[in-house]
Design a protein around this motif. Sequence first.
Motif, short mmCIF file in Angstrom:
data_model
loop_
_atom_site.label_atom_id
_atom_site.label_comp_id
_atom_site.label_asym_id
_atom_site.label_seq_id
_atom_site.Cartn_x
_atom_site.Cartn_y
_atom_site.Cartn_z
N SER A 6 0.82 -1.21 0.00
CA SER A 6 0.00 0.00 0.00
C SER A 6 0.86 1.26 0.00
CB SER A 6 -0.91 0.03 1.23
OG SER A 6 -1.88 -0.96 1.14
N ALA A 7 1.88 1.27 0.82
CA ALA A 7 2.75 2.45 0.90
C ALA A 7 3.47 2.69 -0.42
CB ALA A 7 3.76 2.27 2.02
N ARG A 8 3.94 1.64 -1.04
CA ARG A 8 4.66 1.79 -2.31
C ARG A 8 3.72 2.25 -3.42
NH1 ARG A 8 8.85 -3.37 -2.14
NH2 ARG A 8 10.12 -2.50 -0.47
N CYS A 9 2.51 1.75 -3.42
CA CYS A 9 1.55 2.17 -4.45
C CYS A 9 1.10 3.61 -4.20
CB CYS A 9 0.35 1.22 -4.50
SG CYS A 9 0.79 -0.41 -5.14
N LYS A 10 0.94 3.96 -2.94
CA LYS A 10 0.56 5.33 -2.61
C LYS A 10 1.64 6.30 -3.09
CE LYS A 10 -1.01 8.24 1.18
NZ LYS A 10 -1.32 8.30 2.61
N LYS A 11 2.89 5.91 -2.87
CA LYS A 11 4.03 6.72 -3.31
C LYS A 11 4.02 6.88 -4.84
CE LYS A 11 7.71 6.05 -0.83
NZ LYS A 11 8.96 5.48 -0.30
N ALA A 12 3.52 5.85 -5.53
CA ALA A 12 3.46 5.88 -7.00
C ALA A 12 2.14 6.45 -7.50
CB ALA A 12 3.66 4.47 -7.54
N ASN A 13 1.36 7.05 -6.60
CA ASN A 13 0.04 7.62 -6.95
C ASN A 13 -0.92 6.58 -7.52
OD1 ASN A 13 0.60 10.27 -6.09
ND2 ASN A 13 1.72 10.64 -8.00
N ALA A 14 -0.84 5.38 -6.99
CA ALA A 14 -1.72 4.30 -7.43
C ALA A 14 -2.22 3.53 -6.21
CB ALA A 14 -0.99 3.37 -8.39
N SER A 16 -5.02 2.76 -4.79
CA SER A 16 -6.11 1.78 -4.81
C SER A 16 -6.06 0.90 -6.06
CB SER A 16 -7.47 2.49 -4.73
OG SER A 16 -7.62 3.33 -5.85
N ASP A 17 -4.99 0.96 -6.79
CA ASP A 17 -4.82 0.17 -8.01
C ASP A 17 -4.46 -1.27 -7.63
OD1 ASP A 17 -4.13 -0.98 -10.42
OD2 ASP A 17 -2.64 0.52 -10.95
N THR A 18 -5.37 -2.19 -7.87
CA THR A 18 -5.15 -3.58 -7.47
C THR A 18 -3.94 -4.19 -8.18
OG1 THR A 18 -6.75 -4.38 -9.08
CG2 THR A 18 -7.55 -4.00 -6.84
N THR A 19 -3.69 -3.77 -9.41
CA THR A 19 -2.54 -4.30 -10.15
C THR A 19 -1.25 -3.89 -9.44
OG1 THR A 19 -3.75 -4.19 -12.23
CG2 THR A 19 -1.36 -4.32 -12.38
N CYS A 20 -1.18 -2.63 -9.02
CA CYS A 20 0.00 -2.15 -8.29
C CYS A 20 0.15 -2.89 -6.97
CB CYS A 20 -0.10 -0.65 -8.06
SG CYS A 20 1.32 0.03 -7.14
N LEU A 21 -0.93 -3.01 -6.22
CA LEU A 21 -0.87 -3.68 -4.92
C LEU A 21 -0.38 -5.11 -5.05
CD1 LEU A 21 -4.19 -2.30 -3.46
CD2 LEU A 21 -1.90 -1.77 -2.63
N LEU A 22 -0.91 -5.83 -6.03
CA LEU A 22 -0.49 -7.23 -6.20
C LEU A 22 0.95 -7.31 -6.70
CD1 LEU A 22 -3.75 -8.78 -7.64
CD2 LEU A 22 -2.80 -9.06 -5.35
N ALA A 23 1.34 -6.39 -7.57
CA ALA A 23 2.72 -6.39 -8.06
C ALA A 23 3.71 -6.13 -6.93
CB ALA A 23 2.89 -5.34 -9.16
N GLU A 24 3.36 -5.25 -6.01
CA GLU A 24 4.25 -4.94 -4.90
C GLU A 24 4.26 -6.05 -3.84
OE1 GLU A 24 6.47 -2.67 -4.67
OE2 GLU A 24 5.90 -1.48 -6.41
N ALA A 25 3.17 -6.78 -3.70
CA ALA A 25 3.10 -7.84 -2.69
C ALA A 25 3.66 -9.17 -3.20
CB ALA A 25 1.65 -8.05 -2.25
N THR A 26 3.62 -9.39 -4.49
CA THR A 26 4.02 -10.67 -5.06
C THR A 26 5.43 -11.12 -4.67
OG1 THR A 26 2.41 -10.59 -6.84
CG2 THR A 26 4.36 -11.92 -7.24
N PRO A 27 6.43 -10.24 -4.66
CA PRO A 27 7.76 -10.75 -4.27
C PRO A 27 7.78 -11.42 -2.89
CG PRO A 27 7.96 -8.58 -5.25
CD PRO A 27 6.49 -8.84 -5.07
N PHE A 28 6.95 -10.95 -1.98
CA PHE A 28 6.90 -11.55 -0.65
C PHE A 28 6.09 -12.85 -0.65
CE2 PHE A 28 7.09 -6.92 -0.09
CZ PHE A 28 8.35 -6.82 0.47
N LEU A 29 5.10 -12.92 -1.52
CA LEU A 29 4.24 -14.10 -1.59
C LEU A 29 4.89 -15.25 -2.34
CD1 LEU A 29 0.85 -12.36 -2.43
CD2 LEU A 29 1.53 -13.35 -0.23
N ARG A 30 5.92 -14.99 -3.08
CA ARG A 30 6.56 -16.02 -3.90
C ARG A 30 7.31 -17.07 -3.09
NH1 ARG A 30 6.89 -15.63 -9.34
NH2 ARG A 30 6.07 -13.73 -10.24
#
Length: 99
Positions: A6-14, A16-30
């Motif tokens: 959320s913080a990284r997407c907020k910083k990127a002005n995105a 509430s963008d689900t694509t951004c949120l999932l892209a930022e979380a995926t490295p930890f989920l892998r």
Amino acid sequence: MARVASARCKKANASSDTTCLLAEATPFLRYRPEDPDCRYVSGTALSVAECSDFEEGCQSVDAKDLDHQISALQNAGKDCHREPTDAERTEVLKLSGSM
């Protein structure tokens, strides 16, 4: 991890963008949660992210630790990467307030 995403997407002005949120979380989920070594490295990765994004917990983690842990896993022939499950993706979106 949802907080970091959320913080990284907020910083990127995105924020509430689900694509951004999932892209930022995926490295930890892998990282494979069923393997204790992979789970440990995932925890270190999250700690490094929290330190760099929020300046929290920095006294207990060093980015070099993560590099050493990943290198040790690779040298041991361990593959910790996998695709996140749909349930994990859904949980990230719930925790970040996008659902």
